[in-house]
Design a protein around this motif. Structure first.
Motif, PDB file in Angstrom:
ATOM      1  N   PRO A  19      58.291  11.670-136.309  1.00 30.15           N
ATOM      2  CA  PRO A  19      58.792  12.987-136.696  1.00 30.15           C
ATOM      3  C   PRO A  19      58.059  13.454-137.957  1.00 30.15           C
ATOM      4  CG  PRO A  19      60.584  11.387-136.462  1.00 30.15           C
ATOM      5  CD  PRO A  19      59.296  10.638-136.399  1.00 30.15           C
ATOM      6  N   TRP A  20      57.307  14.510-137.819  1.00 36.44           N
ATOM      7  CA  TRP A  20      56.468  14.960-138.932  1.00 36.44           C
ATOM      8  C   TRP A  20      57.277  15.387-140.138  1.00 36.44           C
ATOM      9  CZ3 TRP A  20      51.918  13.238-139.184  1.00 36.44           C
ATOM     10  CH2 TRP A  20      51.255  12.893-138.007  1.00 36.44           C
ATOM     11  N   ARG A  21      58.468  15.898-139.934  1.00 35.07           N
ATOM     12  CA  ARG A  21      59.292  16.265-141.096  1.00 35.07           C
ATOM     13  C   ARG A  21      59.671  15.033-141.906  1.00 35.07           C
ATOM     14  NH1 ARG A  21      63.606  20.209-138.472  1.00 35.07           N
ATOM     15  NH2 ARG A  21      62.089  21.423-137.360  1.00 35.07           N
ATOM     16  N   ARG A  22      59.997  13.960-141.201  1.00 31.78           N
ATOM     17  CA  ARG A  22      60.365  12.723-141.903  1.00 31.78           C
ATOM     18  C   ARG A  22      59.152  12.136-142.617  1.00 31.78           C
ATOM     19  NH1 ARG A  22      65.071  10.483-138.429  1.00 31.78           N
ATOM     20  NH2 ARG A  22      66.457  12.209-138.799  1.00 31.78           N
ATOM     21  N   ALA A  23      57.990  12.197-141.964  1.00 29.29           N
ATOM     22  CA  ALA A  23      56.770  11.698-142.605  1.00 29.29           C
ATOM     23  C   ALA A  23      56.463  12.527-143.844  1.00 29.29           C
ATOM     24  CB  ALA A  23      55.600  11.726-141.625  1.00 29.29           C
ATOM     25  N   ALA A  24      56.593  13.840-143.730  1.00 26.48           N
ATOM     26  CA  ALA A  24      56.336  14.713-144.877  1.00 26.48           C
ATOM     27  C   ALA A  24      57.351  14.455-145.991  1.00 26.48           C
ATOM     28  CB  ALA A  24      56.374  16.177-144.442  1.00 26.48           C
ATOM     29  N   ALA A  27      56.387  11.322-147.735  1.00 21.84           N
ATOM     30  CA  ALA A  27      55.197  11.565-148.550  1.00 21.84           C
ATOM     31  C   ALA A  27      55.577  12.276-149.848  1.00 21.84           C
ATOM     32  CB  ALA A  27      54.162  12.374-147.763  1.00 21.84           C
ATOM     33  N   VAL A  28      56.506  13.222-149.766  1.00 23.40           N
ATOM     34  CA  VAL A  28      56.958  13.924-150.978  1.00 23.40           C
ATOM     35  C   VAL A  28      57.629  12.945-151.939  1.00 23.40           C
ATOM     36  CG1 VAL A  28      58.616  15.624-151.848  1.00 23.40           C
ATOM     37  CG2 VAL A  28      57.113  16.204-149.938  1.00 23.40           C
ATOM     38  N   TRP A  29      58.456  12.036-151.396  1.00 27.96           N
ATOM     39  CA  TRP A  29      59.100  11.037-152.259  1.00 27.96           C
ATOM     40  C   TRP A  29      58.070  10.113-152.914  1.00 27.96           C
ATOM     41  CZ3 TRP A  29      63.596  11.537-154.303  1.00 27.96           C
ATOM     42  CH2 TRP A  29      64.580  12.264-153.647  1.00 27.96           C
ATOM     43  N   TRP A  57      52.341   5.840-144.338  1.00 30.81           N
ATOM     44  CA  TRP A  57      52.023   5.199-143.068  1.00 30.81           C
ATOM     45  C   TRP A  57      52.731   3.845-142.967  1.00 30.81           C
ATOM     46  CZ3 TRP A  57      49.726   0.638-141.541  1.00 30.81           C
ATOM     47  CH2 TRP A  57      49.379   0.540-140.200  1.00 30.81           C
ATOM     48  N   THR A  58      52.667   3.059-144.039  1.00 27.24           N
ATOM     49  CA  THR A  58      53.292   1.738-144.041  1.00 27.24           C
ATOM     50  C   THR A  58      54.807   1.852-143.887  1.00 27.24           C
ATOM     51  OG1 THR A  58      51.532   0.877-145.443  1.00 27.24           O
ATOM     52  CG2 THR A  58      53.560  -0.401-145.357  1.00 27.24           C
ATOM     53  N   SER A  59      55.415   2.766-144.619  1.00 32.78           N
ATOM     54  CA  SER A  59      56.871   2.896-144.537  1.00 32.78           C
ATOM     55  C   SER A  59      57.315   3.346-143.151  1.00 32.78           C
ATOM     56  CB  SER A  59      57.386   3.859-145.599  1.00 32.78           C
ATOM     57  OG  SER A  59      57.146   5.200-145.238  1.00 32.78           O
ATOM     58  N   LEU A  60      56.526   4.199-142.505  1.00 30.47           N
ATOM     59  CA  LEU A  60      56.883   4.647-141.155  1.00 30.47           C
ATOM     60  C   LEU A  60      56.768   3.525-140.132  1.00 30.47           C
ATOM     61  CD1 LEU A  60      55.256   8.183-141.164  1.00 30.47           C
ATOM     62  CD2 LEU A  60      57.702   7.665-141.068  1.00 30.47           C
ATOM     63  N   LEU A  62      57.024   0.132-140.986  1.00 30.61           N
ATOM     64  CA  LEU A  62      57.938  -0.955-141.324  1.00 30.61           C
ATOM     65  C   LEU A  62      59.405  -0.538-141.231  1.00 30.61           C
ATOM     66  CD1 LEU A  62      56.116  -2.624-144.336  1.00 30.61           C
ATOM     67  CD2 LEU A  62      56.178  -3.371-141.956  1.00 30.61           C
ATOM     68  N   LEU A  63      59.683   0.706-141.544  1.00 34.82           N
ATOM     69  CA  LEU A  63      61.045   1.218-141.499  1.00 34.82           C
ATOM     70  C   LEU A  63      61.000   2.537-140.744  1.00 34.82           C
ATOM     71  CD1 LEU A  63      63.968   0.766-142.382  1.00 34.82           C
ATOM     72  CD2 LEU A  63      63.440   2.024-144.462  1.00 34.82           C
ATOM     73  N   GLU A  64      61.098   2.418-139.437  1.00 33.68           N
ATOM     74  CA  GLU A  64      60.973   3.593-138.589  1.00 33.68           C
ATOM     75  C   GLU A  64      62.073   4.586-138.895  1.00 33.68           C
ATOM     76  OE1 GLU A  64      60.853   2.326-134.547  1.00 33.68           O
ATOM     77  OE2 GLU A  64      59.090   1.088-134.862  1.00 33.68           O
ATOM     78  N   PRO A  65      61.753   5.880-138.781  1.00 36.84           N
ATOM     79  CA  PRO A  65      62.785   6.897-139.019  1.00 36.84           C
ATOM     80  C   PRO A  65      63.933   6.723-138.037  1.00 36.84           C
ATOM     81  CG  PRO A  65      60.610   7.906-138.873  1.00 36.84           C
ATOM     82  CD  PRO A  65      60.458   6.466-138.468  1.00 36.84           C
TER      83      PRO A  65
END
Length: 173
Positions: A19-24, A27-29, A57-60, A62-65
């Motif tokens: 989900p691009w919103r979650r990735a964005a 990234a903001v955090w 990328w790593t957080s997505l 290792l800890l999927e949305p």
């Protein structure tokens, strides 16, 4: 042509389900964390971009949305409950440490949790390990074993209240 089609397939596979919103949002955090830790120097922009992209990328991976939506009101209640239990339990532990006449009845209790093994249970045991007077000491599929300073205290009831508050705050699926 076959090579470029293959690249598109790989790219689609790598980005499928993200989900691009979650990735964005992540990234903001990470950008905020970078600014707090390193400051806002123009010379650091290339390193910041690389670090933020790698961390996102790593957080997505290792800890999927998830589908959970944290509740700010419930998080506030959890914080108040945690602070209350921390103060009450801390005062009790201090009182017992300073007055040798007060009885200690150390032992183990088994807390039957409704949380499955994995990240949710790990968050719960981490949270409860910060409370004075008891510490997680083991687990099986349905229970967490706690070592307590006084097994006659309402430890199970307090843990149940913390678990309910945590689920409401973070895992309101």
């Amino acid at each position: 042509m076959a090579g470029s089609s293959g690249r598109r397939d790989v790219r689609a596979h790598v980005t499928a389900g993200v989900p691009w919103r979650r990735a964005a949002s992540r990234a903001v955090w990470f950008l905020c964390l970078w600014l707090v830790l390193a400051g806002a120097s123009p010379n650091d922009i290339p390193a910041a971009i690389i670090a933020i992209a790698a961390a996102t990328w790593t957080s997505l991976h290792l800890l999927e949305p998830g589908t959970a939506r944290p509740s700010p009101r419930a998080i506030f209640r959890l914080t108040l409950l945690f602070l209350y239990h921390s103060v009450v339990a801390g005062a009790d532990v201090a009182r017992r440490a300073l007055d040798p006449r007060l009885p200690l009845r150390p032992g183990f209790i088994a807390y039957p949790t409704g949380l499955p093994r994995g990240p949710r249970r790990n968050v719960f045991t981490t949270l409860t390990s910060l409370l004075p007077g008891s510490v997680p000491a083991g687990e099986d599929t349905t229970q967490i074993l706690y070592h307590c300073l006084d097994v006659e205290q309402p430890v199970v009831e307090d843990l149940a209240a913390e678990e309910i508050a945590l689920v409401r705050a973070l895992y309101n699926d």
